[in-house]
Design a protein around this motif. Structure first.
Motif, mmCIF file in Angstrom:
data_model
loop_
_atom_site.group_PDB
_atom_site.id
_atom_site.type_symbol
_atom_site.label_atom_id
_atom_site.label_comp_id
_atom_site.label_asym_id
_atom_site.label_seq_id
_atom_site.Cartn_x
_atom_site.Cartn_y
_atom_site.Cartn_z
ATOM 1 N N UNK A 219 9.728 4.537 -8.868
ATOM 2 C CA UNK A 219 9.643 3.104 -9.406
ATOM 3 C C UNK A 219 10.677 2.202 -8.868
ATOM 4 N N UNK A 220 11.874 2.504 -8.622
ATOM 5 C CA UNK A 220 12.861 1.740 -8.030
ATOM 6 C C UNK A 220 12.533 1.494 -6.660
ATOM 7 N N UNK A 221 12.230 2.493 -5.651
ATOM 8 C CA UNK A 221 11.509 2.014 -4.621
ATOM 9 C C UNK A 221 10.641 1.222 -4.387
ATOM 10 N N UNK A 222 9.675 1.113 -5.442
ATOM 11 C CA UNK A 222 8.451 0.274 -5.532
ATOM 12 C C UNK A 222 8.889 -1.014 -5.797
ATOM 13 N N UNK A 223 10.091 -1.113 -6.644
ATOM 14 C CA UNK A 223 10.480 -2.419 -7.185
ATOM 15 C C UNK A 223 11.073 -3.219 -6.070
ATOM 16 N N UNK A 224 12.028 -2.268 -5.219
ATOM 17 C CA UNK A 224 12.676 -2.791 -4.080
ATOM 18 C C UNK A 224 11.769 -3.391 -3.214
ATOM 19 N N UNK A 225 10.752 -2.664 -2.884
ATOM 20 C CA UNK A 225 9.934 -2.900 -1.683
ATOM 21 C C UNK A 225 9.058 -4.077 -2.072
ATOM 22 N N UNK A 226 8.698 -4.020 -3.254
ATOM 23 C CA UNK A 226 7.916 -5.162 -3.756
ATOM 24 C C UNK A 226 8.373 -6.477 -3.757
ATOM 25 N N UNK B 65 16.957 14.189 -1.774
ATOM 26 C CA UNK B 65 16.361 13.366 -2.752
ATOM 27 C C UNK B 65 14.641 13.096 -2.231
ATOM 28 N N UNK B 66 14.637 12.694 -0.854
ATOM 29 C CA UNK B 66 13.560 12.461 -0.494
ATOM 30 C C UNK B 66 12.464 13.830 -0.359
ATOM 31 N N UNK B 67 13.116 14.924 -0.214
ATOM 32 C CA UNK B 67 12.251 16.141 -0.024
ATOM 33 C C UNK B 67 11.862 16.591 -1.326
ATOM 34 N N UNK B 68 12.650 16.214 -2.330
ATOM 35 C CA UNK B 68 12.324 16.567 -3.719
ATOM 36 C C UNK B 68 11.212 15.670 -4.183
ATOM 37 N N UNK B 69 11.245 14.383 -3.747
ATOM 38 C CA UNK B 69 10.080 13.407 -4.189
ATOM 39 C C UNK B 69 8.575 14.073 -3.516
ATOM 40 N N UNK B 70 8.760 14.442 -2.257
ATOM 41 C CA UNK B 70 7.868 14.836 -1.247
ATOM 42 C C UNK B 70 7.263 16.112 -1.947
ATOM 43 N N UNK C 19 0.698 -1.084 -0.042
ATOM 44 C CA UNK C 19 -0.213 -0.049 -0.011
ATOM 45 C C UNK C 19 0.802 1.319 0.025
ATOM 46 N N UNK C 20 2.015 1.137 0.778
ATOM 47 C CA UNK C 20 2.740 2.452 0.862
ATOM 48 C C UNK C 20 3.491 2.479 -0.614
ATOM 49 N N UNK C 21 3.749 1.396 -1.246
ATOM 50 C CA UNK C 21 4.304 1.746 -2.667
ATOM 51 C C UNK C 21 3.348 2.187 -3.694
ATOM 52 N N UNK C 22 2.114 1.707 -3.504
ATOM 53 C CA UNK C 22 0.851 2.435 -4.463
ATOM 54 C C UNK C 22 0.759 3.768 -4.156
ATOM 55 N N UNK C 23 0.694 4.101 -2.873
ATOM 56 C CA UNK C 23 0.625 5.720 -2.575
ATOM 57 C C UNK C 23 1.680 6.378 -2.899
ATOM 58 N N UNK C 24 2.909 6.000 -2.727
ATOM 59 C CA UNK C 24 3.932 6.702 -3.125
ATOM 60 C C UNK C 24 4.291 7.085 -4.574
ATOM 61 N N UNK C 25 3.855 5.817 -5.314
ATOM 62 C CA UNK C 25 4.017 5.965 -7.108
ATOM 63 C C UNK C 25 2.780 6.842 -7.449
ATOM 64 N N UNK D 283 11.205 -1.233 9.930
ATOM 65 C CA UNK D 283 12.778 -0.986 9.452
ATOM 66 C C UNK D 283 12.270 -0.041 8.127
ATOM 67 N N UNK D 284 11.546 -0.576 7.538
ATOM 68 C CA UNK D 284 11.222 0.258 5.952
ATOM 69 C C UNK D 284 10.335 1.434 6.374
ATOM 70 N N UNK D 285 9.340 1.419 7.328
ATOM 71 C CA UNK D 285 8.676 2.602 7.570
ATOM 72 C C UNK D 285 9.538 3.774 8.036
ATOM 73 N N UNK D 286 10.543 3.228 8.758
ATOM 74 C CA UNK D 286 11.477 4.232 9.722
ATOM 75 C C UNK D 286 12.162 4.910 8.518
ATOM 76 N N UNK D 287 12.813 3.816 7.599
ATOM 77 C CA UNK D 287 13.856 4.299 6.392
ATOM 78 C C UNK D 287 12.991 5.295 5.570
ATOM 79 N N UNK D 288 11.849 4.989 5.168
ATOM 80 C CA UNK D 288 10.933 5.961 4.482
ATOM 81 C C UNK D 288 10.770 7.331 5.223
ATOM 82 N N UNK D 289 10.445 7.210 6.583
ATOM 83 C CA UNK D 289 10.319 8.393 7.151
ATOM 84 C C UNK D 289 11.597 9.272 7.056
#
Length: 345
Positions: free
Chosen positions: A249-256, A220-225, A24-30, A206-212
């Motif tokens: 898409x790279x993050x989605x592929x990795x998490x998926x 880069x994260x602020x640019x995406x945000x 779900x996080x991947x879907x929302x992110x993309x 871990x992934x939730x904390x890493x994404x936060x």
């Protein structure tokens, strides 16, 4: 149902819900960054699980040739855009990516795959699957990035169908299950908690904390945000929408792929299992309004719990029960949504 059975079902539901939450996080992110509903997300999950199963069996997976094919398509598209429309691309990055893919192909056929430590097998699998995301974006979505959401959805469905067919060619019709990370289990009162469950929950946290941290503390994260909040404003500030799309898409592929690796020891996955898994993550994303990460995570956990208890009470109708949850949220969203950005254009 007694208390012990309820605890077991709750454990299974939370475990499944953690996987759905990651999807779900991947879907929302993309979606927030690119306006694309990533229907092929489930294929990354299945490809991750089946690739790891092939590696553990000592069989070189031909999925590396999918990487090669997509790389060639990307190079041809970039070359066409350069000569026809004078759109420049980073040729040094292309050369580096080509060398990287060549190393992966050589490693797939030269390394003793079955005897590698499991940690290295997982890293190798993720190294193969993660570049598929940005290359899929370049091939299918970048040329139509400014199209309407319906067009992007149709292309996403087409990419899903194509990847399912490719999965059948690469992995065959038989399902696979990987080796568990550990056979250890821990007693928590009357409940026996497997180490696999703990690994899934730990990866989720871990992934939730890493994404936060990524979105809140890195450039880069602020640019995406910024792209997610206001695409046009971010582009005016010099943030490339192409860069944002490829990173998401790279993050989605990795998490998926990681999600598939996490669940593959506890369930058998087939080449076409991805759609149903990602659809349950989509239910969690809808509960979050395709905007809120925390609400989507909570909704996904709820989906996992409802699915688990439905299997006990009405196993024949568990899928119907799970997907019926989405209806009241869609009705509420349609009644409370404001004028959309595209309607105003």
């Amino acid at each position: 149902m007694d208390f012990n059975i309820a605890l077991i079902l709750g454990q299974d539901g939370i475990t499944s819900g953690a996987i759905y939450a990651l999807l779900a996080l991947c879907i929302i992110l993309v979606f927030t960054v690119t306006r694309i509903l990533l229907i092929p997300l489930g294929e990354f999950t299945v490809f991750g699980a089946l690739t790891l199963a092939s590696i553990q069996a000592g069989t070189p997976s031909t999925i590396v040739w999918l990487l090669v094919a997509l790389f060639i398509i990307n190079v041809l598209l970039d070359g066409y855009a350069y000569f026809r429309h004078h759109v420049y691309f980073n040729w040094k990055m292309k050369i580096a990516l080509g060398i990287y893919i060549a190393i992966l192909v050589g490693a797939m056929y030269q390394l003793p795959l079955a005897t590698l430590p499991m940690f290295l097998q997982i890293l190798f699998t993720l190294a193969i699957l993660t570049p598929l995301g940005p290359m899929l974006y370049r091939s299918c979505f970048q040329p139509i990035a400014s199209a309407k959401s319906l067009v992007l959805l149709i292309v996403s469905i087409a990419a899903h169908v194509a990847l399912v067919g490719i999965g059948l060619v690469i992995f065959g019709p038989n399902g696979a299950q990987t080796q568990p990370f550990s056979d250890a289990s821990f007693e928590l009162g009357s409940l026996s908690v497997s180490s696999q469950t703990l690994c899934i929950l730990a990866a989720f946290l871990i992934l939730i904390i890493a994404l936060w941290y990524f979105f809140g503390k890195t450039l880069y994260g602020k640019a995406l945000h910024a792209t997610a909040v206001n695409r046009v404003g971010a582009q005016l500030m010099g943030i490339s929408p192409i860069f944002a799309g490829k990173v998401t898409f790279a993050l989605a592929a990795f998490i998926g792929a990681l999600s598939g690796i996490l669940i593959s020891p506890v369930t058998t996955l087939y080449y076409d299992s991805g759609f149903l898994i990602s659809l349950k993550g989509f239910v969690g994303a809808i509960i979050g309004g395709l905007v809120s990460f925390p609400v989507a995570a909570i909704g996904s956990i709820a989906v996992g719990l409802i699915e688990s208890f439905s299997m006990f009470w009405a196993s024949d109708y568990k899928e119907i029960i799970v997907f019926t949850i989405i209806i009241p949220f869609l009705i509420w969203k349609s009644l409370t949504s404001r004028h959309s950005e595209e309607d105003g254009e």
